[in-house]
Design a protein around this motif. Structure first.
Motif, PDB file in Angstrom:
ATOM      1  N   ALA A   1     -12.510  -1.617  -1.907  1.00  0.00           N
ATOM      2  CA  ALA A   1     -11.260  -1.136  -2.499  1.00  0.00           C
ATOM      3  C   ALA A   1     -10.171  -2.149  -2.181  1.00  0.00           C
ATOM      4  O   ALA A   1     -10.297  -2.942  -1.246  1.00  0.00           O
ATOM      5  N   SER A   2      -9.115  -2.094  -2.982  1.00  0.00           N
ATOM      6  CA  SER A   2      -7.956  -2.922  -2.637  1.00  0.00           C
ATOM      7  C   SER A   2      -6.705  -2.072  -2.766  1.00  0.00           C
ATOM      8  O   SER A   2      -6.777  -0.931  -3.201  1.00  0.00           O
ATOM      9  N   ASP A   3      -5.571  -2.643  -2.409  1.00  0.00           N
ATOM     10  CA  ASP A   3      -4.353  -1.834  -2.311  1.00  0.00           C
ATOM     11  C   ASP A   3      -3.430  -2.041  -3.510  1.00  0.00           C
ATOM     12  O   ASP A   3      -3.820  -2.654  -4.510  1.00  0.00           O
ATOM     13  N   GLY A   4      -2.200  -1.554  -3.385  1.00  0.00           N
ATOM     14  CA  GLY A   4      -1.228  -1.612  -4.475  1.00  0.00           C
ATOM     15  C   GLY A   4      -1.108  -2.981  -5.102  1.00  0.00           C
ATOM     16  O   GLY A   4      -1.156  -3.126  -6.326  1.00  0.00           O
ATOM     17  N   ASP A   5      -0.973  -4.021  -4.285  1.00  0.00           N
ATOM     18  CA  ASP A   5      -0.730  -5.364  -4.819  1.00  0.00           C
ATOM     19  C   ASP A   5      -1.929  -6.292  -4.685  1.00  0.00           C
ATOM     20  O   ASP A   5      -1.814  -7.494  -4.924  1.00  0.00           O
ATOM     21  N   GLY A   6      -3.078  -5.734  -4.277  1.00  0.00           N
ATOM     22  CA  GLY A   6      -4.317  -6.508  -4.339  1.00  0.00           C
ATOM     23  C   GLY A   6      -4.550  -7.486  -3.216  1.00  0.00           C
ATOM     24  O   GLY A   6      -5.440  -8.333  -3.301  1.00  0.00           O
ATOM     25  N   ASP A   7      -3.763  -7.398  -2.142  1.00  0.00           N
ATOM     26  CA  ASP A   7      -4.037  -8.346  -1.053  1.00  0.00           C
ATOM     27  C   ASP A   7      -4.936  -7.747   0.024  1.00  0.00           C
ATOM     28  O   ASP A   7      -5.626  -8.465   0.723  1.00  0.00           O
ATOM     29  N   ARG A   8      -4.927  -6.428   0.169  1.00  0.00           N
ATOM     30  CA  ARG A   8      -5.795  -5.812   1.184  1.00  0.00           C
ATOM     31  C   ARG A   8      -7.174  -5.507   0.615  1.00  0.00           C
ATOM     32  O   ARG A   8      -7.325  -5.363  -0.605  1.00  0.00           O
TER      33      ARG A   8
ATOM     34  N   HIS B   1       0.819  -1.211   0.000  1.00  0.00           N
ATOM     35  CA  HIS B   1       0.000   0.000   0.000  1.00  0.00           C
ATOM     36  C   HIS B   1       0.856   1.264   0.000  1.00  0.00           C
ATOM     37  O   HIS B   1       0.320   2.362  -0.013  1.00  0.00           O
ATOM     38  N   ASN B   2       2.177   1.123   0.041  1.00  0.00           N
ATOM     39  CA  ASN B   2       3.033   2.312   0.057  1.00  0.00           C
ATOM     40  C   ASN B   2       3.017   2.978  -1.325  1.00  0.00           C
ATOM     41  O   ASN B   2       2.927   2.297  -2.342  1.00  0.00           O
TER      42      ASN B   2
END
Ligand code: G16
Length: 546
Positions: A278-285, A116-117
């Motif tokens: 929503a999800s984060d940069g790499d899709g795990d959150r 998420h950074n």
């Protein structure tokens, strides 16, 4: 192709110790000559020569992803790997990477992401190694990698040209095959096998289901478009910020109340769809919200556990459940209601791996917006959204009423996390050290009207391999069932972040309607007092509250 293998002399870099989830540093750090190569060679050194079969490589597409993928291909060839599976253009979400490792029986994978950074030339990059079960490497392995980084004096690399990975194809490099795969198709197929897509499709067609999914210009856009719009028939435009960009559009792809503001605004309108996510940069959150109703990650996990029978993957029941220590105890109460085993692990998805592999648990989650099942060994944002859609469809209830059901049946954990960011490392360490020193005399004392029941430093003994992980956060328990937890973030790239987790349990179903931030405000003050936050860091308030 006629490639030469070259041995490059190098020297160790300081600070290549993997954190909560791999090595995360500024892009500029990774751009130093030999920096990435040293780490990759150190990972490869931990894999015996005969085990160097298939390796999965891919990342969230952030700045430097393309360069890192080509470097790893050259090093995999030089280090004797037989095959590398790579996503088209090097893009693979973290859960999809875990799936590819499992599907293709790979020995493991190198996942390129700083989660998420933020991304871009002046922002963050990251790399981690996942093992053959698709799980982030456990501490024993990350320690071995770190030891290698401290002793490394050479690495092996091929002098071949960049490999064309722009299309799904197989490229034979004589000694190694590069298989470029469409990971969106693979992942869509996996989700299809876990959920009732026909029923969900009907739900969208009838209007019972509708969604706004914010991909935050990160890796999940194509996956979300394929699954929600193309396959399940959600209205075109249901996925917003769908195009993956190398700088995530300048945004901060952290799906929380602060950074997913566009989604939160959409969900506060009268015209809001049934579910916001929503999800984060790499899709795990993942972030879950109903109309004007934010679902905390801890509650989301508990709702999924309580309603797991609506999810085809769990139709035969759940083996057990697990949460990370700072995650609220809502899950524990559901587990008690359903007579399920419930495990408490340290922060870091890698700690769930053994429990999942041993079949002790099938659903896990964390307060840091992570939830997943036993289908992969990573948290999985889109999967969590499909769980919610399945539960909403079967129960014909909104997220808000599912939350109310949870609180009615098991009480409510009012929960909040206060992050104190930008703290000097020494000061953050001092705060934790002084707090730890104060623990032995804390029990039995009163702090702002609350009696301390117990206080300790969390230590975890893995029930599968008996490994012990110490110093996993400071816990202070109060007589009234409240709890405050302190730990340092292990995912930052520069200064330290002190995380303070606040939980107040309310068992009276009539008292579950307060605002969570208000309901935990007093605990936040107590936490500041206990930790001497202001005196030691100069900070009077958290920088982020989620
Ligand atoms: C990683 C880990 C999670 C952890 C999170 C926050 O997630 O996989 O288990 O909860 O970091 O860790 P910390 O509190 O140490 O910053 P991600 O999504 O960043 O890979």
């Amino acid at each position: 192709m006629d490639n030469q293998i070259v041995t490059i002399q190098t020297q160790p870099f300081e600070g290549q110790k993997p954190g909560t989830s791999g090595l995360r540093k500024k892009v500029k750090v990774f751009q130093q000559p030999h920096y990435l190569e040293n780490f990759v060679q150190s990972v490869m050194n931990t894999i015996s020569v005969e085990d160097r079969t298939t390796l999965v490589v891919g990342g969230d597409g952030r700045f430097h992803n393309d360069i890192a993928v080509q470097t790893i291909l050259k090093m995999a060839l030089a280090n004797g790997f037989k095959k590398v599976i790579v996503g088209i253009n090097g893009l693979v979400s973290t859960p999809a990477a875990s799936h590819l490792i499992r599907k293709y029986n790979a020995i493991g994978g190198l996942v390129l992401s700083a989660s998420h950074n933020p991304a871009g030339p002046n922002e963050d990059f990251g790399i981690k190694f996942n093992n053959a079960s698709g799980s982030p490497a456990p501490e024993g392995v990350t320690n071995a990698i770190f030891e290698n980084t401290q002793a490394i004096n050479e690495y092996l690399i091929s002098d071949m040209d960049a490999v064309d990975i722009s299309d799904a194809q197989e490229i034979d490099l004589n000694d190694m095959v590069v298989q470029v795969v469409d990971s969106v198709a693979d992942y869509t197929e996996l989700m299809q096998s876990l959920f009732d897509f026909d029923a969900l499709k009907q739900g969208f067609a009838s209007g019972q289901l509708s969604i706004c999914f914010d991909a935050m210009h990160a890796v999940t856009g194509p996956y979300a478009k394929s699954i929600f719009e193309a396959t399940l028939g959600a209205a075109e435009g249901s996925v917003i910020n769908a195009a993956p960009l190398t700088d995530f559009g300048g945004g901060h792809p952290d799906p929380n109340l602060v950074h997913a503001k566009e989604l939160i605004d959409i969900m506060s309108q009268d015209s809001a769809p049934a579910l916001g996510a929503a999800s984060d940069g790499d899709g795990d959150r993942n972030l879950i919200t109903g109309k004007g109703c934010f679902v905390s990650p801890s509650d989301s996990l508990a709702v999924i556990a309580l309603n797991h029978r609506a999810i085809p993957q769990f139709k035969n029941g759940l083996a057990g459940v697990a949460r990370s220590m700072p995650t609220s105890t809502a899950l524990d109460r559901v587990a008690q209601t359903l007579s399920l085993d419930c495990y408490e692990t340290p922060t870091g998805w890698k700690f769930f791996g053994n429990l999942l592999d041993a079949g002790k648990v099938a659903l896990c989650g964390e307060e840091s917006f992570g939830t997943s099942g036993d289908h992969v060994r990573e948290k999985d944002g889109i999967w969590a959204v499909l769980c919610w859609l399945s539960i909403m469809l079967e129960s014909n209830k909104s997220p808000e009423s599912l939350l109310r059901d949870l609180w009615q049946q098991t009480g409510r954990s009012y929960y909040c996390r206060h992050d104190y960011e930008g703290v000097e490392g020494d000061k953050a360490n001092q705060l934790l050290a002084e707090l730890t020193d104060s623990l032995p005399t804390l029990a039995g004392t009163e702090v702002s009207g609350l009696m301390v029941k117990a206080a300790d430093v969390f230590s975890y003994s893995d029930p599968v391999d008996d490994s012990v992980s110490n110093n996993q956060g400071v816990r202070v328990f109060f007589e009234n069932g409240s709890r405050v937890v302190f730990r340092l973030s292990g995912t930052g790239t520069d200064s330290a972040t002190i995380r303070v987790y606040l939980e107040r349990v309310e068992n009276d179903p009539q008292q579950c309607d307060e605002d969570a931030q208000e309901a935990t405000k007093a605990l936040g003050e107590i936490a500041k007092q206990l930790s001497k936050m202001e005196a030691l860091t100069g900070m009077t308030a958290p920088t982020v509250i989620t």
